[in-house]
Motif scaffolding. Structure first.
Motif, PDB file in Angstrom:
ATOM      1  N   TYR A   1      -8.676   0.914  -6.815  1.00  0.00           N
ATOM      2  CA  TYR A   1      -7.705   1.548  -5.924  1.00  0.00           C
ATOM      3  C   TYR A   1      -6.288   1.162  -6.320  1.00  0.00           C
ATOM      4  O   TYR A   1      -5.359   1.968  -6.271  1.00  0.00           O
ATOM      5  CB  TYR A   1      -7.974   1.201  -4.457  1.00  0.00           C
ATOM      6  N   ASN A   2      -6.116  -0.077  -6.749  1.00  0.00           N
ATOM      7  CA  ASN A   2      -4.791  -0.519  -7.173  1.00  0.00           C
ATOM      8  C   ASN A   2      -4.329   0.194  -8.442  1.00  0.00           C
ATOM      9  O   ASN A   2      -3.127   0.423  -8.617  1.00  0.00           O
ATOM     10  CB  ASN A   2      -4.771  -2.037  -7.362  1.00  0.00           C
ATOM     11  N   LEU A   3      -5.255   0.529  -9.318  1.00  0.00           N
ATOM     12  CA  LEU A   3      -4.870   1.305 -10.505  1.00  0.00           C
ATOM     13  C   LEU A   3      -4.312   2.664 -10.084  1.00  0.00           C
ATOM     14  O   LEU A   3      -3.296   3.130 -10.593  1.00  0.00           O
ATOM     15  CB  LEU A   3      -6.073   1.507 -11.429  1.00  0.00           C
ATOM     16  N   ALA A   4      -4.993   3.298  -9.131  1.00  0.00           N
ATOM     17  CA  ALA A   4      -4.535   4.601  -8.658  1.00  0.00           C
ATOM     18  C   ALA A   4      -3.201   4.474  -7.929  1.00  0.00           C
ATOM     19  O   ALA A   4      -2.282   5.275  -8.124  1.00  0.00           O
ATOM     20  CB  ALA A   4      -5.593   5.220  -7.744  1.00  0.00           C
TER      21      ALA A   4
ATOM     22  N   THR B   1       4.499   7.313 -18.067  1.00  0.00           N
ATOM     23  CA  THR B   1       4.073   6.427 -16.982  1.00  0.00           C
ATOM     24  C   THR B   1       2.729   5.814 -17.332  1.00  0.00           C
ATOM     25  O   THR B   1       1.923   6.409 -18.041  1.00  0.00           O
ATOM     26  CB  THR B   1       3.924   7.183 -15.647  1.00  0.00           C
ATOM     27  N   ILE B   2       2.510   4.605 -16.846  1.00  0.00           N
ATOM     28  CA  ILE B   2       1.186   3.980 -16.954  1.00  0.00           C
ATOM     29  C   ILE B   2       1.034   3.044 -15.761  1.00  0.00           C
ATOM     30  O   ILE B   2       2.012   2.462 -15.280  1.00  0.00           O
ATOM     31  CB  ILE B   2       1.006   3.219 -18.283  1.00  0.00           C
ATOM     32  N   SER B   3      -0.195   2.936 -15.273  1.00  0.00           N
ATOM     33  CA  SER B   3      -0.461   1.993 -14.194  1.00  0.00           C
ATOM     34  C   SER B   3      -1.133   0.752 -14.768  1.00  0.00           C
ATOM     35  O   SER B   3      -2.004   0.871 -15.627  1.00  0.00           O
ATOM     36  CB  SER B   3      -1.383   2.616 -13.153  1.00  0.00           C
TER      37      SER B   3
ATOM     38  N   ASN C   1       4.555   7.340 -10.790  1.00  0.00           N
ATOM     39  CA  ASN C   1       4.828   8.766 -10.722  1.00  0.00           C
ATOM     40  C   ASN C   1       5.918   9.101  -9.701  1.00  0.00           C
ATOM     41  O   ASN C   1       6.784   9.949  -9.959  1.00  0.00           O
ATOM     42  CB  ASN C   1       3.535   9.512 -10.384  1.00  0.00           C
TER      43      ASN C   1
ATOM     44  N   TYR D   1       3.644   4.017  -1.907  1.00  0.00           N
ATOM     45  CA  TYR D   1       4.180   4.512  -3.174  1.00  0.00           C
ATOM     46  C   TYR D   1       5.419   5.369  -2.910  1.00  0.00           C
ATOM     47  O   TYR D   1       5.812   6.175  -3.730  1.00  0.00           O
ATOM     48  CB  TYR D   1       3.118   5.287  -3.955  1.00  0.00           C
ATOM     49  N   ASP D   2       6.020   5.202  -1.712  1.00  0.00           N
ATOM     50  CA  ASP D   2       7.261   5.905  -1.392  1.00  0.00           C
ATOM     51  C   ASP D   2       8.450   5.051  -1.826  1.00  0.00           C
ATOM     52  O   ASP D   2       8.498   3.857  -1.532  1.00  0.00           O
ATOM     53  CB  ASP D   2       7.357   6.156   0.121  1.00  0.00           C
TER      54      ASP D   2
ATOM     55  N   ASP E   1      -0.421   4.037 -10.335  1.00  0.00           N
ATOM     56  CA  ASP E   1      -0.096   5.317 -10.944  1.00  0.00           C
ATOM     57  C   ASP E   1       0.810   6.135 -10.029  1.00  0.00           C
ATOM     58  O   ASP E   1       1.771   6.763 -10.477  1.00  0.00           O
ATOM     59  CB  ASP E   1      -1.394   6.099 -11.197  1.00  0.00           C
ATOM     60  N   ASN E   2       0.490   6.118  -8.733  1.00  0.00           N
ATOM     61  CA  ASN E   2       1.325   6.854  -7.787  1.00  0.00           C
ATOM     62  C   ASN E   2       2.731   6.266  -7.690  1.00  0.00           C
ATOM     63  O   ASN E   2       3.703   7.001  -7.539  1.00  0.00           O
ATOM     64  CB  ASN E   2       0.655   6.885  -6.413  1.00  0.00           C
TER      65      ASN E   2
ATOM     66  N   ASP F   1       0.817  -1.217   0.000  1.00  0.00           N
ATOM     67  CA  ASP F   1       0.000   0.000   0.000  1.00  0.00           C
ATOM     68  C   ASP F   1       0.855   1.274   0.000  1.00  0.00           C
ATOM     69  O   ASP F   1       0.384   2.345   0.345  1.00  0.00           O
ATOM     70  CB  ASP F   1      -0.971   0.030   1.192  1.00  0.00           C
TER      71      ASP F   1
END
Lengths: 442, 253
Positions: free
Chosen positions: B195-198, B223-225, B205, B156-157, B201-202, B154
């Motif tokens: 939510y996983n698509l978002a 970029t693409i998710s 990014n 995206y850092d 993406d993060n 969970d």
């Protein structure tokens, strides 16, 4: 037997929730009213060739299923029916139906015949306690004699009965479900009747298509699909039977949702970097950014009663939670307080949010994702699925009495429906892998 | 195809060199014979002029490999090979030249001097291809040098560990300024499709922003998710999930 007891317990819990503020709340319309006891004997076959028999079977099955599925009737068992059943008003003996064992409050009956390739259906609805003028409804239908039309006529007559006896709310027997199916290899957008019949593939993109949402007027299906320009909001015209163009934005664009007036679409876009919620007019212009946050923001749903509020999912505090905001982006409020909460769907009356929730999330906690309904004003919630597996993507029926959702409780992910109190859970799809159902507005 | 063509070329040049070497040897010995049979020897016959031959086997090697020099002389009192020094009249020696070398043998006696040569070709290491030589090669180098970034659940850092990975990635990308590429964001199977698509993406990014901060121009990066739509690993285990929580680099031809 065990299941029966479970329902009894559930019923008791639901009842007590009405008296004291418990975890459980009941949802939907016509609550607190006893279910109407309805008898629906098979319609009489006037012409007796085998063709008519097949159509009659389809009609009778569809009609009784529609009325049972409506969730507002206590259906009288066939074994309680009198020996002779009526096909026309002059054959009705009300006392046979109003007294035990059938003890029916309402009686739906009629007949069907075929002439010159047309299917004729006459149907009536009688109030068995009103001996003076029992007729509540009298309807006549004539369509070309096909199996599909036998279903359509049954749906229409069922919806008439439901509208008349269900508090003036339109029935859902003629509504459609849109969903994602992988049965052809790639994920494509499919359509089916509300009861799982007539499953039909709409798109043939050959990439990945997700998150179908049909427009309120039923003319277009918006969805997100992988294109050469990344994920874009795509449109399939149900009137033209093909893809139609829609504005393309930069970045990835996901999870479109129509406002109930058909004027706007909300969606998630990474056009400026990370995902944010945007609104755009249904023609593709007037793009507005509604959120500004480095966390994922996705899965918007409009309040269909007012069109002035949007609920969505944000990871701004860690695990995803449900939030609401004004449709101009102001006044963001967190709705769920823990766990992993996603996939909100706003009820037609504006009162409830249905969503998927892993309430106790974390190491060692059971990982089941279940469907919940929350009363937005009081934040009281009710758990609707308890059968394990991952349940996700709830979507309300237009009458607010049903919820369609996806579940992998039987292994593969399939589409299920239930009444909005969690009862009467039924599986609609079996072939391949099916997900992300969306119920049409009408 | 390209590799086969190269092999073919190499083989041909080997044949060519072998032929040349043989020709040299034959010429040398022919000369020797001529001189070894002088017309009526005057008494006292002076010592015949020396004969000499020198071969290298193999005469074509890869860098770091060795070859054996063999030589034969007659009548010589002094035999030396350039770079090796004084050697026995006949013998052999293993040499490891770092570059193509012509070995030069001189056989002497009071009468005269005879020389022989043998050429050893050291095949040059495949030269580093110039940046725009071919997409195949560039894509392979990209795949070898640009490492994926993996994420916590969970999250995206980009962790410190993968900041270092990205620094190495950035170094390669700076050396190859014409490479354009896509960062795919991926997630494990748990949680919701949307939510996983978002989240994906993060992830993509965040990885892009880290590279941009290291000096890679943003316009080289797409970029693409794929959320959880295209998993690398399909088992429901933490080991597998870990493989799927990643920003994956894809060369853009």
């Amino acid at each position: 037997m065990k299941r029966h007891n479970a329902y009894l317990v559930l019923f008791l819990l639901v009842s007590s929730a009405l008296l004291s503020a418990q975890d459980w709340i009941r949802t939907g319309t016509g609550l607190g009213v006893e279910k109407i006891r309805l008898a629906v004997p098979d319609f009489k076959n006037v012409t007796t060739d085998s063709g008519t028999q097949n159509l009659a079977m389809t009609f009778n099955l569809t009609l009784s299923n529609d009325l049972r599925n409506a969730g507002i009737f206590d259906m009288v068992s066939r074994s309680f029916f009198p020996l002779t059943v009526p096909g026309a008003p002059q054959e009705v003996h009300l006392a046979d139906w109003s007294s035990p064992p059938p003890n029916a409050a309402m009686l739906a009956f009629g007949n069907l015949s075929i002439d010159a390739g047309y299917l004729n259906v006459q149907g009536w609805l009688y109030d068995t306690k009103n001996t003076q003028s029992p007729q509540v409804l009298g309807k006549q239908y004539r369509e070309s004699a096909t199996d599909e039309n036998a279903r359509v006529i049954a749906h229409r007559f069922a919806d008439e009965i439901i509208f008349r006896l269900g508090g003036g709310i339109q029935g859902i027997a003629e509504t459609k479900l849109y969903f994602v199916s992988k049965r052809g290899g790639s994920k494509e957008i499919w359509q089916m009747d509300y009861d799982g019949a007539n499953q039909k593939q709409l798109t043939h993109l050959g990439s990945i298509a997700l998150s179908p949402h049909v427009s309120p007027d039923g003319s277009r299906v918006a969805f997100s699909g992988v294109t050469k320009e990344g994920w874009q909001i795509l449109m399939y015209s149900l009137e033209l039977g093909r893809m139609v163009s829609f504005t393309r934005f930069g970045g990835d664009n996901f999870s479109p949702a129509w406002s109930a007036d058909g004027q706007n679409l909300a969606f998630s876009s990474s056009r400026t970097g990370n995902t944010e919620i945007y609104a755009v007019s249904s023609s593709g212009g007037d793009l507005r950014r509604l959120t500004e946050n480095r966390a994922p923001d996705v899965s918007p749903t409009w309040n269909p009663k007012t069109n002035s509020q949007i609920a969505w999912v944000s990871g701004r505090t860690g695990l995803p939670q449900i939030y609401t905001m004004a449709s101009d982006g102001g006044n963001a409020v967190r709705v769920t307080d823990q766990g992993y909460a996603v996939s909100p769907s706003w009820s037609p009356n504006g009162q409830f949010l249905a969503f998927a929730w892993v309430r106790h999330y974390g190491p060692g906690a059971p990982g089941a994702s279940d469907i919940y309904v929350m009363d937005i004003a009081s934040k009281q919630w009710a758990q609707l699925t308890h059968d394990g597996g991952r349940n996700d993507f709830p979507s309300w029926s237009p009458d607010g009495r049903h919820i369609v959702f996806q579940s992998n409780r039987t292994g593969k992910t399939q589409i299920w429906t239930m009444l909005a109190d969690g009862s009467e859970q039924r599986q609609l799809t079996t072939a391949g892998d099916n997900s992300q159902p969306n119920w049409s507005f009408k | 195809m390209k590799t086969n063509g190269g092999e073919e070329l190499k083989r041909r040049s080997q044949w060519y060199k072998l032929t040349v070497a043989l020709a040299v040897v034959l010429t040398v010995s022919a000369c020797g014979k001529k001189k070894a049979a002088p017309p009526p020897p005057p008494p006292p016959p002076p010592a015949p002029a020396p004969t000499a031959s020198l071969t290298a086997s193999p005469n074509s090697i890869e860098p770091g490999q060795s070859t054996t020099l063999s030589w034969n002389t007659d009548y010589a009192t002094d035999v030396s090979i350039d770079g090796i020094g004084k050697v026995d009249p006949s013998g052999s020696r293993t040499v490891t030249p770092t570059q193509s070398t012509t070995y030069h043998l001189v056989a002497r006696n009071d009468t005269g001097t005879q020389e022989a040569t043998a050429r050893v070709t050291v095949n040059a290491a495949a030269p580093p291809p110039p940046p725009q030589q071919g997409n195949g090669t560039e894509a392979q180098m990209f795949a070898q040098n640009v490492q994926d970034v993996f994420f916590e659940y969970d999250s995206y850092d980009v962790s410190q560990q993968y900041q270092r990975v990205l620094q190495a990635d950035a170094q390669f990308l700076q050396q190859h300024p014409n490479i354009r590429f896509t960062i795919e964001g991926h997630c494990d199977e748990r949680g919701s499709t949307e939510y996983n698509l978002a989240l994906g993406d993060n992830r993509a990014n965040a990885t892009k922003q880290a590279l941009v901060s290291m000096g890679i121009p943003a316009d080289r990066i797409r970029t693409i998710s794929y959320g959880k739509e295209k998993p690398f690993c399909t088992e429901s285990t933490e080991a597998c999930w870990q493989q799927n929580r990643r920003a994956h680099f894809v060369y853009q031809p």
